[in-house]
Design a protein around this motif. Structure first.
Motif, PDB file in Angstrom:
ATOM      1  N   PHE A 127       3.403  16.794  -1.429  1.00  0.00           N
ATOM      2  CA  PHE A 127       3.533  15.337  -1.464  1.00  0.00           C
ATOM      3  C   PHE A 127       2.508  14.680  -0.549  1.00  0.00           C
ATOM      4  O   PHE A 127       2.300  15.124   0.584  1.00  0.00           O
ATOM      5  CB  PHE A 127       4.913  14.902  -0.960  1.00  0.00           C
ATOM      6  CG  PHE A 127       6.068  15.283  -1.839  1.00  0.00           C
ATOM      7  CD1 PHE A 127       6.509  14.444  -2.842  1.00  0.00           C
ATOM      8  CD2 PHE A 127       6.725  16.486  -1.642  1.00  0.00           C
ATOM      9  CE1 PHE A 127       7.578  14.784  -3.644  1.00  0.00           C
ATOM     10  CE2 PHE A 127       7.804  16.845  -2.439  1.00  0.00           C
ATOM     11  CZ  PHE A 127       8.229  15.996  -3.437  1.00  0.00           C
ATOM     12  N   ASP A 128       1.945  13.578  -1.028  1.00  0.00           N
ATOM     13  CA  ASP A 128       1.280  12.650  -0.131  1.00  0.00           C
ATOM     14  C   ASP A 128       2.376  11.990   0.729  1.00  0.00           C
ATOM     15  O   ASP A 128       3.562  12.025   0.374  1.00  0.00           O
ATOM     16  CB  ASP A 128       0.529  11.613  -0.969  1.00  0.00           C
ATOM     17  CG  ASP A 128      -0.007  10.483  -0.123  1.00  0.00           C
ATOM     18  OD1 ASP A 128      -0.800  10.749   0.791  1.00  0.00           O
ATOM     19  OD2 ASP A 128       0.391   9.328  -0.368  1.00  0.00           O
ATOM     20  N   LEU A 129       2.003  11.401   1.841  1.00  0.00           N
ATOM     21  CA  LEU A 129       3.005  10.821   2.743  1.00  0.00           C
ATOM     22  C   LEU A 129       3.105   9.290   2.587  1.00  0.00           C
ATOM     23  O   LEU A 129       4.103   8.773   2.074  1.00  0.00           O
ATOM     24  CB  LEU A 129       2.656  11.199   4.190  1.00  0.00           C
ATOM     25  CG  LEU A 129       3.607  10.712   5.280  1.00  0.00           C
ATOM     26  CD1 LEU A 129       5.030  11.212   5.055  1.00  0.00           C
ATOM     27  CD2 LEU A 129       3.107  11.173   6.660  1.00  0.00           C
ATOM     28  N   ASP A 130       2.056   8.578   3.012  1.00  0.00           N
ATOM     29  CA  ASP A 130       2.101   7.108   3.024  1.00  0.00           C
ATOM     30  C   ASP A 130       2.054   6.534   1.611  1.00  0.00           C
ATOM     31  O   ASP A 130       1.137   6.837   0.844  1.00  0.00           O
ATOM     32  CB  ASP A 130       0.922   6.565   3.824  1.00  0.00           C
ATOM     33  CG  ASP A 130       0.974   7.004   5.278  1.00  0.00           C
ATOM     34  OD1 ASP A 130       1.907   6.583   5.979  1.00  0.00           O
ATOM     35  OD2 ASP A 130       0.095   7.776   5.706  1.00  0.00           O
ATOM     36  N   GLY A 131       3.029   5.735   1.281  1.00  0.00           N
ATOM     37  CA  GLY A 131       3.059   5.123  -0.050  1.00  0.00           C
ATOM     38  C   GLY A 131       3.642   6.033  -1.115  1.00  0.00           C
ATOM     39  O   GLY A 131       3.730   5.648  -2.276  1.00  0.00           O
ATOM     40  N   THR A 132       4.027   7.247  -0.713  1.00  0.00           N
ATOM     41  CA  THR A 132       4.621   8.204  -1.661  1.00  0.00           C
ATOM     42  C   THR A 132       6.040   8.579  -1.219  1.00  0.00           C
ATOM     43  O   THR A 132       7.003   8.294  -1.917  1.00  0.00           O
ATOM     44  CB  THR A 132       3.738   9.460  -1.782  1.00  0.00           C
ATOM     45  OG1 THR A 132       2.462   9.070  -2.283  1.00  0.00           O
ATOM     46  CG2 THR A 132       4.369  10.481  -2.719  1.00  0.00           C
TER      47      THR A 132
ATOM     48  N   ASP B  41       0.377   8.537  -4.529  1.00  0.00           N
ATOM     49  CA  ASP B  41       0.360   7.130  -4.962  1.00  0.00           C
ATOM     50  C   ASP B  41      -1.051   6.592  -5.200  1.00  0.00           C
ATOM     51  O   ASP B  41      -1.197   5.398  -5.452  1.00  0.00           O
ATOM     52  CB  ASP B  41       1.082   6.249  -3.936  1.00  0.00           C
ATOM     53  CG  ASP B  41       0.295   6.099  -2.644  1.00  0.00           C
ATOM     54  OD1 ASP B  41      -0.119   7.140  -2.077  1.00  0.00           O
ATOM     55  OD2 ASP B  41       0.071   4.957  -2.203  1.00  0.00           O
ATOM     56  N   THR B  42      -2.066   7.452  -5.084  1.00  0.00           N
ATOM     57  CA  THR B  42      -3.434   6.963  -5.303  1.00  0.00           C
ATOM     58  C   THR B  42      -4.209   7.913  -6.230  1.00  0.00           C
ATOM     59  O   THR B  42      -3.824   9.071  -6.415  1.00  0.00           O
ATOM     60  CB  THR B  42      -4.240   6.851  -3.986  1.00  0.00           C
ATOM     61  OG1 THR B  42      -4.494   8.168  -3.488  1.00  0.00           O
ATOM     62  CG2 THR B  42      -3.510   6.010  -2.945  1.00  0.00           C
ATOM     63  N   THR B  43      -5.321   7.394  -6.716  1.00  0.00           N
ATOM     64  CA  THR B  43      -6.209   8.227  -7.532  1.00  0.00           C
ATOM     65  C   THR B  43      -6.777   9.386  -6.709  1.00  0.00           C
ATOM     66  O   THR B  43      -7.116  10.430  -7.263  1.00  0.00           O
ATOM     67  CB  THR B  43      -7.360   7.384  -8.095  1.00  0.00           C
ATOM     68  OG1 THR B  43      -8.061   6.755  -7.003  1.00  0.00           O
ATOM     69  CG2 THR B  43      -6.840   6.291  -9.022  1.00  0.00           C
TER      70      THR B  43
HETATM   71 MG   LIG Z   1      -0.697   7.484  -0.097  1.00  0.00          MG
END
Ligand SMILES: [Mg+2]
Length: 228
Positions: free
Chosen positions: A8-13, A161-163
């Motif tokens: 997982f990504d952290l910020d925004g995810t 949450d990002t490309t």
């Molecule tokens: Mg993020």
């Protein structure tokens, strides 16, 4: 066969941390007597390395001091408004129960990432937190590959949450799940070609079931998500 892993990504995810990030980012301009860029413009770039973000909005000569100001301020204020997104703790628990190893792979440096994960009460729910400490950042696959080495597990899905997250996941050979509650919107995310684009993480368990990675049947319904 090694355990399957979800990264997982952290910020925004996993964590709705963008307001605190944007606040500290803009605060550092004022601390140097500079005019801060608009909130929306900053928010659209969260997920890039800090210095790269500042380089978009400030003279290069100021980037180092701005980033230092941010790191000081953010370390003290990273949990002011940040919270795990709805359902994240339950989801991580359910994934663990199904036998998945779980890691964060973030563009934040590891000490700050650990600090945020702990402040959000997610440290026990994750097996490893991997920051980007002086090597190529996403969309390069390095941070994901290091997380998988640390887990000793077999990477299956990257969630972000990002490309940049989608690109890194694909480069690491993982399936990719893009969520729209963070930085990038569905149109932008779809253009990066993820396997799933969704407004929250409730589609992840069904996607894993369709994937059949842990003994599940391969019954692809495509329900609820749009393929990229
Ligand atoms: Mg993020």
């Amino acid at each position: 066969m090694s355990r399957p892993a979800i990264v997982f990504d952290l910020d925004g995810t996993l964590v709705d941390s963008l307001p605190d990030i944007v606040f500290s980012f803009r605060w550092s301009f004022g601390a140097l007597g500079l005019e801060a860029p608009p909130e929306a413009a900053v928010r659209a770039q969260v997920g890039l390395p800090l210095e790269a973000m500042y380089a978009l909005f400030a003279p290069l000569a100021a980037v180092r001091d701005l980033a230092a100001g941010y790191r000081r301020h953010y370390a003290e204020h990273l949990a002011n408004r940040s919270r795990p997104f709805p359902g994240v703790e339950v989801l991580l628990g359910a994934l663990r129960e199904r036998g998945y190893a779980l890691a964060v792979a973030t563009t934040k440096q590891t000490p700050m990432a650990l600090r945020l994960v702990t402040a959000m009460g997610l440290d026990d729910a994750l097996d490893h937190v991997q920051g980007t400490d002086g090597f190529a950042h996403k969309p390069a696959p390095d941070v994901i590959e290091r997380a998988l080495v640390a887990l000793g597990a077999d990477g299956r899905w990257m969630v972000g949450d990002t490309t940049h997250d989608v690109g890194a996941g694909k480069a690491a050979g993982l399936r990719t799940y893009a969520v729209t509650w963070g930085t990038h919107d569905a149109v932008r995310l779809r253009a990066a070609g993820p396997d799933v684009v969704a407004s929250d993480l409730s589609g992840l368990l069904p996607a894993l079931d369709r994937d059949g990675t842990v003994g599940g049947e391969d019954h692809r319904t495509g329900k609820g998500e749009s393929a990229g």
